[in-house]
Design an enzyme around this catalytic site. Sequence first.
Site, PDB file in Angstrom:
ATOM      1  N   GLU A   1       0.845  -1.205   0.000  1.00 23.06           N
ATOM      2  CA  GLU A   1       0.000   0.000   0.000  1.00 23.06           C
ATOM      3  C   GLU A   1       0.876   1.249   0.000  1.00 23.06           C
ATOM      4  OE1 GLU A   1      -3.127  -0.095  -1.166  1.00 23.06           O
ATOM      5  OE2 GLU A   1      -3.506  -1.570   0.407  1.00 23.06           O
ATOM      6  N   HIS A   2       0.513   2.203  -0.833  1.00 22.89           N
ATOM      7  CA  HIS A   2       1.274   3.457  -0.988  1.00 22.89           C
ATOM      8  C   HIS A   2       2.689   3.192  -1.505  1.00 22.89           C
ATOM      9  CE1 HIS A   2      -1.779   6.143   0.690  1.00 22.89           C
ATOM     10  NE2 HIS A   2      -2.034   5.172   1.556  1.00 22.89           N
TER      11      HIS A   2
ATOM     12  N   SER B   1     -27.021   3.660 -17.921  1.00 22.37           N
ATOM     13  CA  SER B   1     -26.587   2.978 -16.706  1.00 22.37           C
ATOM     14  C   SER B   1     -27.814   2.474 -15.961  1.00 22.37           C
ATOM     15  CB  SER B   1     -25.790   3.919 -15.801  1.00 22.37           C
ATOM     16  OG  SER B   1     -25.760   3.366 -14.498  1.00 22.37           O
TER      17      SER B   1
ATOM     18  N   GLY C   1     -16.977   3.977  -5.018  1.00 16.15           N
ATOM     19  CA  GLY C   1     -16.238   4.853  -4.113  1.00 16.15           C
ATOM     20  C   GLY C   1     -15.800   4.196  -2.820  1.00 16.15           C
TER      21      GLY C   1
ATOM     22  N   SER D   1     -14.378   0.461  -8.652  1.00 17.16           N
ATOM     23  CA  SER D   1     -15.466   0.356  -9.630  1.00 17.16           C
ATOM     24  C   SER D   1     -15.112   1.163 -10.872  1.00 17.16           C
ATOM     25  CB  SER D   1     -16.784   0.842  -9.024  1.00 17.16           C
ATOM     26  OG  SER D   1     -16.741   2.220  -8.740  1.00 17.16           O
TER      27      SER D   1
ATOM     28  N   GLU E   1      -8.443   7.593 -17.493  1.00 17.86           N
ATOM     29  CA  GLU E   1      -8.786   8.072 -16.143  1.00 17.86           C
ATOM     30  C   GLU E   1      -7.941   9.294 -15.774  1.00 17.86           C
ATOM     31  OE1 GLU E   1      -9.883   5.189 -13.269  1.00 17.86           O
ATOM     32  OE2 GLU E   1      -9.444   6.486 -11.562  1.00 17.86           O
TER      33      GLU E   1
ATOM     34  N   ASP F   1      -5.009  -0.549 -10.638  1.00 21.02           N
ATOM     35  CA  ASP F   1      -6.420  -0.901 -10.751  1.00 21.02           C
ATOM     36  C   ASP F   1      -6.745  -1.478 -12.124  1.00 21.02           C
ATOM     37  OD1 ASP F   1      -6.309   0.325  -8.336  1.00 21.02           O
ATOM     38  OD2 ASP F   1      -7.563   2.045  -8.887  1.00 21.02           O
TER      39      ASP F   1
HETATM   40  P1  ADP Z   1     -13.881   3.564  -6.803  1.00 22.95           P
HETATM   41  O1  ADP Z   1     -13.071   3.356  -8.040  1.00 22.95           O
HETATM   42  O2  ADP Z   1     -13.078   3.481  -5.553  1.00 22.95           O
HETATM   43  O3  ADP Z   1     -15.097   2.687  -6.731  1.00 22.95           O
HETATM   44  P2  ADP Z   1     -14.232   6.152  -7.987  1.00 22.95           P
HETATM   45  O4  ADP Z   1     -14.762   7.431  -7.444  1.00 22.95           O
HETATM   46  O5  ADP Z   1     -12.870   6.129  -8.550  1.00 22.95           O
HETATM   47  O6  ADP Z   1     -14.427   5.067  -6.840  1.00 22.95           O
HETATM   48  O7  ADP Z   1     -15.200   5.645  -9.134  1.00 22.95           O
HETATM   49  C1  ADP Z   1     -16.605   5.559  -8.928  1.00 22.95           C
HETATM   50  C2  ADP Z   1     -17.348   6.096 -10.143  1.00 22.95           C
HETATM   51  O8  ADP Z   1     -17.243   5.162 -11.251  1.00 22.95           O
HETATM   52  C3  ADP Z   1     -18.837   6.242  -9.924  1.00 22.95           C
HETATM   53  O9  ADP Z   1     -19.149   7.448  -9.243  1.00 22.95           O
HETATM   54  C4  ADP Z   1     -19.360   6.213 -11.334  1.00 22.95           C
HETATM   55  O10 ADP Z   1     -19.166   7.469 -11.980  1.00 22.95           O
HETATM   56  C5  ADP Z   1     -18.438   5.184 -12.008  1.00 22.95           C
HETATM   57  N1  ADP Z   1     -19.077   3.856 -11.933  1.00 22.95           N
HETATM   58  C6  ADP Z   1     -18.662   2.788 -11.229  1.00 22.95           C
HETATM   59  N2  ADP Z   1     -19.500   1.740 -11.365  1.00 22.95           N
HETATM   60  C7  ADP Z   1     -20.484   2.162 -12.184  1.00 22.95           C
HETATM   61  C8  ADP Z   1     -21.692   1.561 -12.693  1.00 22.95           C
HETATM   62  N3  ADP Z   1     -22.040   0.314 -12.358  1.00 22.95           N
HETATM   63  N4  ADP Z   1     -22.457   2.297 -13.533  1.00 22.95           N
HETATM   64  C9  ADP Z   1     -22.111   3.556 -13.852  1.00 22.95           C
HETATM   65  N5  ADP Z   1     -21.014   4.170 -13.387  1.00 22.95           N
HETATM   66  C10 ADP Z   1     -20.217   3.496 -12.547  1.00 22.95           C
HETATM   67 MG    MG Z   2     -11.446   4.598  -8.683  1.00 22.37          MG
END
Ligand code: ADP
Ligand code: MG
Length: 371
Positions: free
Chosen positions: A35-36, A66, A115, A120, A153, A165
């Site tokens: 980590e880090h 979506s 988040g 995600s 990204e 990631d």
């Molecule tokens: P993390 O990567 O830690 O989950 P992020 O803030 O980097 O958090 O990314 C989350 C964002 O990715 C969401 O706010 C959305 O914009 C997009 N996202 C993730 N999953 C989906 C989904 N199933 N449908 C639409 N957008 C998504």
């Molecule tokens: Mg992210």
Amino acid sequence: MRQIEQRAVQAYREQFLEEPVLVASAPGRVNLIGEHTDYNGGFVLPCAIDKRVAVAVGHGDTQFYSADFQERCPLLEKRDGSWADYPSGIVWAMKERGFDIPSFQGAFAGDVPLGSGLSSSAAIEAATAIALDALFHLEMVKKDLAVLCQHAENAFVRVNSGIMDQYASLLCQAGTALLIDCRSLEAKPITLNLAGADLTLLICDTYVSRELSATGYNARREACERAAHTLGVRELRDAHLQDLEKLSGEERKRARHVITENSRVLEAVQALQRQDFDAFGQLMYASHRSLRDDYEVSTPELDAFVEIALHSSALGARLTGAGFGGCALALIRSEDAGALVLDVQHCFEARGFTRPEFFSFQPAVGAEFVT
Ligand code: ADP
Ligand code: MG
């Protein structure tokens, strides 16, 4: 077809009134250790989780839907802060690479928590990238797709993330972790046959918002840069334990975490290669202590989870991701996972913490598509 892929196909049918050409999906990821270390040119060891974002695609006027946001969006020329930034960024990066991307439509559905630090964002990027690669016969290799996703990204969505990631979401295989050298970008699969040892990985999402983490994160990065500068090395990856005496205060603590964490990743890989899960687990606990005491990115919730895991029969546990909230992870015998969940739930309730969410999983497969 996975359930989440079926949801994307169903959403595509309802929105676009026809059958998609193909459906692709990509997983979120969890970092097992390291980590880090990424922005210090070091090592990380993620694996894919069994939660994914799926996208069904076909030819049509370019637009996205979506199922989770229940919203249609056009292809964006510029980021607007919405979820459509992510698929739009992939199209933008492919065009920038010189690929011809004709119009298409796509419907998304996912179950990677948003988040929480399980990425995600990489899952939606990787799913989009692999779907478009297949739909338009781009024939890019997965490593290049991962680099393209990271570029999207960084440059389009404007989130300054490393390569971990996207590499994990695209390159992981079932029953393996992925050792990534963040300097050379070499990646190597490491067998992680937990099912064979009756073990499971348990994730605890503390639901503590990581929104305040940006300042803390930037401060850590700057301290590492100052420490590397003082030591006269390119990055802290090149520093050794005996160099620490040339540092003091905050920089010394931060550097000690990075130097020891890099060693722990390499030791952890050796432990996995001998199938020594006890040793692996001890390295997870050591990683947590270092993140808590030297890097100072833990929270009371993450510490509580690790403390309870330590006093249960878990082989190892640690916070995972950047810290300041988000998730913790334990390596535990499958039959003991339920009891740990109950203990943690009781403790969190007694201490007035937000109710956490749990799920256990085996290391999953990376991005793939089905026609
Ligand atoms: P993390 O990567 O830690 O989950 P992020 O803030 O980097 O958090 O990314 C989350 C964002 O990715 C969401 O706010 C959305 O914009 C997009 N996202 C993730 N999953 C989906 C989904 N199933 N449908 C639409 N957008 C998504
Ligand atoms: Mg992210």
